[in-house]
Structures are given as structure tokens and as C-alpha cells.
Motif scaffolding. Structure first.
Motif, PDB file in Angstrom:
ATOM      1  N   TYR A 157       0.848  -1.193   0.000  1.00  0.00           N
ATOM      2  CA  TYR A 157       0.000   0.000   0.000  1.00  0.00           C
ATOM      3  C   TYR A 157       0.883   1.244   0.000  1.00  0.00           C
ATOM      4  N   THR A 158       0.586   2.176  -0.881  1.00  0.00           N
ATOM      5  CA  THR A 158       1.416   3.371  -1.012  1.00  0.00           C
ATOM      6  C   THR A 158       0.659   4.653  -0.666  1.00  0.00           C
ATOM      7  N   GLY A 159      -0.592   4.530  -0.208  1.00  0.00           N
ATOM      8  CA  GLY A 159      -1.368   5.705   0.131  1.00  0.00           C
ATOM      9  C   GLY A 159      -1.161   6.142   1.572  1.00  0.00           C
ATOM     10  N   GLU A 160      -2.065   6.993   2.040  1.00  0.00           N
ATOM     11  CA  GLU A 160      -1.926   7.572   3.373  1.00  0.00           C
ATOM     12  C   GLU A 160      -3.099   7.223   4.289  1.00  0.00           C
ATOM     13  N   GLU A 161      -3.978   6.336   3.871  1.00  0.00           N
ATOM     14  CA  GLU A 161      -5.140   5.988   4.675  1.00  0.00           C
ATOM     15  C   GLU A 161      -4.926   4.685   5.437  1.00  0.00           C
ATOM     16  N   LEU A 162      -5.642   4.571   6.546  1.00  0.00           N
ATOM     17  CA  LEU A 162      -5.770   3.327   7.277  1.00  0.00           C
ATOM     18  C   LEU A 162      -7.261   3.057   7.411  1.00  0.00           C
ATOM     19  N   VAL A 163      -7.603   1.838   7.831  1.00  0.00           N
ATOM     20  CA  VAL A 163      -9.008   1.501   8.037  1.00  0.00           C
ATOM     21  C   VAL A 163      -9.161   0.838   9.396  1.00  0.00           C
TER      22      VAL A 163
END
Length: 208
Positions: free
Chosen positions: A26-32
Motif C-alpha cells: 500500500y502506497t497511500g496515506e489511509e488506514l481503516v
């Protein structure tokens, strides 16, 4: 080691499949943040009643970007579990099948890192249902808020034995409890606790 080997094998099997992208970094900035309500506490037999997830971006919990699923009534639903999560058989009429719910869950969380309270419990239940239907366990990185809290408290107050009751930790971190024992409420509360810990919240001695 077994988990690592299984993940490698899963990635190879899914290389040309629909869910191959879940195994990419994963290369984005979000978590869930995720949570589930179940029919019991035994990960070998408990069944999913509800499943929820909410995205975290930067220092914000994106409550408007959430997933809140109720599943069709499982066979093991009993009075004991109903007293905890409050979902009766009639409340689950028209609920999603386990396969439909898991598909929606996978599409929502993607390959983002997962945040949870006692995360291993939720993952054990989800993976037990996921593997026979989709052929893999969740490959996502995970952050357990309960473990993170205990580690930070021991570092700042080594004389204190931390209480890991959900409500007590939320109180210690100054986080409101949002709909306790609902999957979405607990996911949102867990996300807020995670952000407080990430900000280096001072852990008060009253948390003992």
C-alpha cells in the motif's frame, strides 16, 4: 513464520486473480479501523453478526466514508450474544450473506493497513470465513490499539499495570465511546483512540 509462508502462497495463487491487488504494497496515506460483532468469543466457532470499517486519513476519522454491514442471522445466534450486541434475529432479517459481506469488506478496505481493538480476534473470525470462500487470509498490515496503548503506558508509567478494558482506555485517552458493542461505533471509537495515541497523548495514571 507459518503466517508469512501462507501469505506468500496466497499471493502466488492470487497472482492472476481479481484480488491480486490486495497483495501489493500500500502506497497511500489511509488506514481503516475495523470491528465485528459475533455470536461468541471462541474464534473456532463464533459467527459474524455485523462487520464495520471506517477510513482514517491524516488526523481525521472519515465517518462519512464507512462500511456498516449486518449479516443474515447465523445459526449460532443466542441470547447471550444478543445481550452484548443487541442484534436479534428479527434485526438481521434481510441481512447480507457471508460471501456478499466479505466481498464488500474486501472492496472497501483494499490493501490499506488495518486498525483494531484486539485485532487478532476480528482477523481470526474474518479469515476463518474468508479462506474457504475466497482462498486467502487478509494480507493487510495491522495495528492493534490495545497493544499500542499498553506499550505506551508501560513506557511512560512502568509502575502501572494497564487496564485494557475498552471503556477505560477510551476514558484515559479522552475519547468518547461511540455506540459501544455496535461494530461501527466500536470501529469509530478505536480509530479515535488510535489517533490520540499517534499524537502522543499523555496517559494519565487514572488508567490503572
Amino acid at each position: 513464520m507459518l503466517k508469512v509462508l501462507r501469505r506468500v502462497a496466497d499471493r502466488r495463487r492470487q497472482a492472476d486473480g481479481y484480488y491480486a491487488w490486495l497483495f501489493q504494497p500500500y502506497t497511500g496515506e489511509e488506514l481503516v479501523a475495523i470491528d465485528s460483532e459475533t455470536t461468541g468469543l471462541d474464534t473456532r466457532s463464533a459467527e459474524l453478526v455485523s462487520l464495520a470499517a471506517v477510513r482514517i486519513r491524516g488526523d481525521r476519522v472519515l465517518a462519512s466514508e464507512s462500511l456498516d454491514l449486518r449479516l443474515a442471522r447465523p445459526a449460532s445466534l443466542s441470547g447471550d450474544s444478543i445481550r452484548i450486541h443487541g442484534l436479534r434475529g428479527i434485526d438481521l432479517e434481510g441481512g447480507d450473506s457471508i460471501e456478499t459481506a466479505l466481498g464488500a469488506f474486501l472492496d472497501f478496505v483494499g490493501n490499506r493497513p488495518l486498525v483494531g481493538w484486539c485485532l487478532d480476534f476480528d482477523l481470526a473470525i474474518i479469515n476463518r470465513e474468508l479462506r474457504p470462500r475466497f482462498g486467502f487470509d487478509l494480507p493487510n498490515a495491522g495495528i492493534d490499539v490495545a497493544h499500542t496503548y499498553a506499550r505506551q503506558l508501560r513506557r511512560s508509567h512502568p509502575e502501572i499495570e494497564p487496564s485494557l478494558r475498552f471503556e477505560k482506555v477510551a476514558e484515559a485517552l479522552g475519547v468518547p465511546v461511540m455506540g459501544r458493542h455496535t461494530a461501527l461505533g466500536d470501529a469509530v471509537t478505536t480509530a479515535l483512540m488510535y489517533l490520540r495515541l499517534e499524537r502522543g497523548a499523555m496517559l494519565a495514571k487514572r488508567s490503572s
